[in-house]
Scaffold this active site. Structure first.
Site: not given
Ligand code: COA
Length: 373
Positions: A187, A222, A258-259, A261, A270, A312, A337, A356
């Site tokens: 990925h 992650h 699990g929600f 991206h 996927r 996930d 992976r 860097r």
């Molecule tokens: N559940 C609830 N709210 C979520 C969320 C989730 N799974 N994912 C994002 N949000 C919300 C954030 O709280 C944020 O809200 P706000 O603007 O009110 O503060 C907004 O959506 C943007 O999220 P952000 O964390 O800035 O996005 P990101 O691009 O940094 O994060 C992830 C991406 C994957 C880290 C994030 O969606 C997440 O933490 N998901 C859950 C962990 C997960 O499933 N990881 C596997 C990734 S493949």
């Protein structure tokens, strides 16, 4: 802006950090390609071994190459006696991610990379023996059994399930895991892959880079998300309960694992593939009622937050319905992976530039030196 301030972006979001010919992960059309092949075609028509070969060697294997590759991986499954002794000494309470990180590091002391190591040798070795490391440790601590590490299965998915359950797997469980390994294989510049590339960019060795990748993958934002997604699903007995619980969690500003991206904005390509497998396996599973609960959570998350399941979420259910214990979910992610990590490591080495970046200094300005009060 102070004189120190430079342009920055939180979590490197939206930053292009280098060129790569391995994977296209596109937000524009929510598409995923490995070496030009769509993830849908790969999941429908190939095996994990095809994909491992494709990612590492750049093209799909022909039937003879594939058969030889499966034999090669099978011949590399056993691990040194010293590594078995180390696995016996690791506590039974250890995180399985820590077991694999430690075992990978230990193997690096026994079969170190040298200037004459062929390019794919360590990648193939780790693809073949990560399952051996985990299940040797697992059975030794569960029952004192010293597992024979070649199950006789000719695929990585078959080997994983056979070593875990110590009986041949059902074909539908084997293929579901095979597809999941394909989906998890690569990925682009995700956190663990970028970690691997960063370590490789210092001209460090293969094992050090992979240990770093495992460390990055372990976190719940992650790879660790699949285990947390399962824990979430198991909290609910009905879709109505799930709806209430998820709405409460959202109003408490909790993350729903699990929600969401970082790259995709409306769907993870996927997810639909693995969801079909979760649905299929739910039909014969004792706790198949978890599937409608998952669908309800998906519906509420879209309705309330416009967030969609990532790989996930339904992978967790697929594994659960295949009788895989939850603490093994993220270790299985490593077993897949390792292919993408290795491809990136080799690509980084082929055109290396030390990674860097700069930091934006926000500390105090120069302080006058003097005795502390
Ligand atoms: N559940 C609830 N709210 C979520 C969320 C989730 N799974 N994912 C994002 N949000 C919300 C954030 O709280 C944020 O809200 P706000 O603007 O009110 O503060 C907004 O959506 C943007 O999220 P952000 O964390 O800035 O996005 P990101 O691009 O940094 O994060 C992830 C991406 C994957 C880290 C994030 O969606 C997440 O933490 N998901 C859950 C962990 C997960 O499933 N990881 C596997 C990734 S493949």
């Amino acid at each position: 802006m102070t004189t120190h301030e430079k342009k920055k972006t939180g979590g490197l979001a939206g930053i292009v950090a280098g060129d790569s010919a391995i994977c296209l992960c596109s937000a524009d059309d929510e598409n995923l390609l490995y070496r030009g092949y769509s993830i849908n075609d790969l999941a429908s028509h190939t095996s994990f071994e095809d994909v491992a070969w494709l990612l590492l060697r750049g093209q799909l294997p022909n039937p003879t190459e594939l058969a030889d590759y499966k034999k090669r991986l099978r011949s590399m499954r056993d691990i040194p006696a010293t590594l078995k002794s180390i696995l016996e000494l690791i506590p039974s309470t250890a995180s399985m991610m820590d077991v694999l990180r430690t075992a990978c590091s230990a193997l690096g002391t026994m079969e170190p990379e040298t200037t004459s190591t062929p390019p794919f040798a360590i990648a193939d070795r780790l693809i073949a023996c990560f399952p051996s490391m985990l299940f040797y440790w697992f059975h030794y601590h569960k029952s004192g059994k010293k597992l024979v590490l070649d199950s006789g299965e000719d695929t990585v998915a078959g080997q994983i399930l056979h070593l875990l359950h110590v009986i041949p797997p059902k074909e539908e469980h084997r293929r579901a895991l095979d597809v999941s390994l394909i989906l998890y294989a690569e990925h682009e510049f995700n956190a663990s892959t970028f970690t691997v590339r960063t370590i490789a960019s210092t001209l460090s060795d293969f094992y050090s880079a992979i240990c770093g990748g495992i460390g990055a993958l372990r976190g719940p934002l992650h790879g660790g998300a699949n285990e947390w997604a399962m824990a979430l699903l198991e909290k609910f007995s009905t879709p109505a309960e799930a709806e209430k619980g998820i709405k409460q969690m959202l109003s408490d500003k909790k993350l729903i694992m699990g929600f969401g991206h970082r790259v995709y904005t409306t769907s993870d390509p996927r997810s639909a593939i693995i969801k079909k497998w979760a649905q299929k396996l739910s039909q014969t599973a004792a706790d198949g009622f978890l599937f409608p609960i998952a669908e309800q959570i998906e519906k509420i998350m879209w309705q309330e937050k416009h967030l969609f399941p990532n790989l996930d979420f339904y992978s967790a259910l697929t594994y659960h319905f295949s009788h895989i214990p939850t603490p093994m979910f993220t270790p299985l992610f490593i077993m897949s992976r390792i292919t993408g990590w290795s491809a990136h490591l080799l690509e980084q080495r082929a055109n290396n530039k030390l990674i860097r970046p700069l930091s934006n200094y926000i500390g105090p300005n120069h302080k006058a030196w003097g005795p502390q009060a």
